[in-house]
Design a protein around this motif. Structure first.
Motif, PDB file in Angstrom:
ATOM      1  N   PHE A 180       0.813  -1.206   0.000  1.00  0.00           N
ATOM      2  CA  PHE A 180       0.000   0.000   0.000  1.00  0.00           C
ATOM      3  C   PHE A 180       0.852   1.264   0.000  1.00  0.00           C
ATOM      4  CE2 PHE A 180      -2.573  -3.376   1.816  1.00  0.00           C
ATOM      5  CZ  PHE A 180      -3.713  -3.276   1.038  1.00  0.00           C
ATOM      6  N   LEU A 181       2.114   1.144  -0.413  1.00  0.00           N
ATOM      7  CA  LEU A 181       3.007   2.292  -0.553  1.00  0.00           C
ATOM      8  C   LEU A 181       3.457   2.413  -2.002  1.00  0.00           C
ATOM      9  CD1 LEU A 181       5.329   1.825   2.543  1.00  0.00           C
ATOM     10  CD2 LEU A 181       3.454   3.428   2.316  1.00  0.00           C
ATOM     11  N   THR A 182       3.660   3.639  -2.462  1.00  0.00           N
ATOM     12  CA  THR A 182       4.185   3.847  -3.808  1.00  0.00           C
ATOM     13  C   THR A 182       5.699   3.672  -3.789  1.00  0.00           C
ATOM     14  OG1 THR A 182       4.457   6.227  -3.456  1.00  0.00           O
ATOM     15  CG2 THR A 182       2.348   5.492  -4.375  1.00  0.00           C
ATOM     16  N   GLU A 183       6.318   3.815  -4.928  1.00  0.00           N
ATOM     17  CA  GLU A 183       7.774   3.683  -5.018  1.00  0.00           C
ATOM     18  C   GLU A 183       8.483   4.791  -4.244  1.00  0.00           C
ATOM     19  OE1 GLU A 183       8.566   3.706  -9.163  1.00  0.00           O
ATOM     20  OE2 GLU A 183       7.721   1.708  -9.480  1.00  0.00           O
ATOM     21  N   GLN A 184       7.834   5.952  -4.129  1.00  0.00           N
ATOM     22  CA  GLN A 184       8.433   7.063  -3.385  1.00  0.00           C
ATOM     23  C   GLN A 184       8.214   6.937  -1.886  1.00  0.00           C
ATOM     24  OE1 GLN A 184       6.217   7.799  -6.005  1.00  0.00           O
ATOM     25  NE2 GLN A 184       7.815   8.138  -7.521  1.00  0.00           N
ATOM     26  N   LEU A 195       9.676   0.709   8.071  1.00  0.00           N
ATOM     27  CA  LEU A 195       9.398   1.214   6.720  1.00  0.00           C
ATOM     28  C   LEU A 195      10.034   2.585   6.580  1.00  0.00           C
ATOM     29  CD1 LEU A 195       5.597   0.414   6.254  1.00  0.00           C
ATOM     30  CD2 LEU A 195       7.491  -0.684   5.099  1.00  0.00           C
ATOM     31  N   PRO A 196      10.466   2.942   5.375  1.00  0.00           N
ATOM     32  CA  PRO A 196      11.070   4.268   5.194  1.00  0.00           C
ATOM     33  C   PRO A 196      10.001   5.358   5.098  1.00  0.00           C
ATOM     34  CG  PRO A 196      11.047   3.099   3.121  1.00  0.00           C
ATOM     35  CD  PRO A 196      10.543   2.144   4.156  1.00  0.00           C
ATOM     36  N   TYR A 197      10.347   6.556   5.552  1.00  0.00           N
ATOM     37  CA  TYR A 197       9.470   7.704   5.354  1.00  0.00           C
ATOM     38  C   TYR A 197       9.496   8.121   3.887  1.00  0.00           C
ATOM     39  CZ  TYR A 197       8.586   8.606  10.276  1.00  0.00           C
ATOM     40  OH  TYR A 197       8.160   8.507  11.580  1.00  0.00           O
ATOM     41  N   VAL A 198      10.705   8.175   3.329  1.00  0.00           N
ATOM     42  CA  VAL A 198      10.897   8.554   1.936  1.00  0.00           C
ATOM     43  C   VAL A 198      11.869   7.574   1.315  1.00  0.00           C
ATOM     44  CG1 VAL A 198      11.643  10.382   0.367  1.00  0.00           C
ATOM     45  CG2 VAL A 198      10.570  10.980   2.522  1.00  0.00           C
ATOM     46  N   ALA A 199      11.540   7.068   0.137  1.00  0.00           N
ATOM     47  CA  ALA A 199      12.456   6.156  -0.550  1.00  0.00           C
ATOM     48  C   ALA A 199      13.542   6.971  -1.259  1.00  0.00           C
ATOM     49  CB  ALA A 199      11.686   5.323  -1.556  1.00  0.00           C
TER      50      ALA A 199
END
Length: 91
Positions: free
Chosen positions: A47-51, A83-87
């Protein structure tokens, strides 16, 4: 045609999209008892985008209750560095 009258738009016949169904709940009772675990990063990363942004409800097809629980679980996982905040975005 009058001076200030807008031209009429042509009507395009398109097929309405099929309503997406929530993956988490099969009926209202199971949705109430649902708990999305923040430690299950594989499930949350769908449910997260690549970014690293959360996918909105209209795109994912979640019901409102599931989307709220999902958002809380993602925020908890980010806070604990699961999980990362920002990829990483290459420039």
């Amino acid at each position: 045609m009058r001076r200030f009258q807008k031209p009429k738009r042509e009507v395009t016949n398109f097929k309405p999209r099929k309503k997406r169904v929530c993956r988490h709940c099969t009926d209202k009772k199971s949705c109430r008892e649902l708990y999305i675990d923040f430690k299950d990063t594989k499930k949350l990363s769908r449910f997260l985008t690549e970014q690293g942004k959360m996918i909105p409800r209209r795109t994912s097809g979640n019901c409102a209750r599931s989307q709220r629980q999902l958002a809380i679980a993602i925020k908890r996982a980010r806070h604990l560095a699961l999980l990362p905040y920002v990829a990483d975005i290459p420039r």
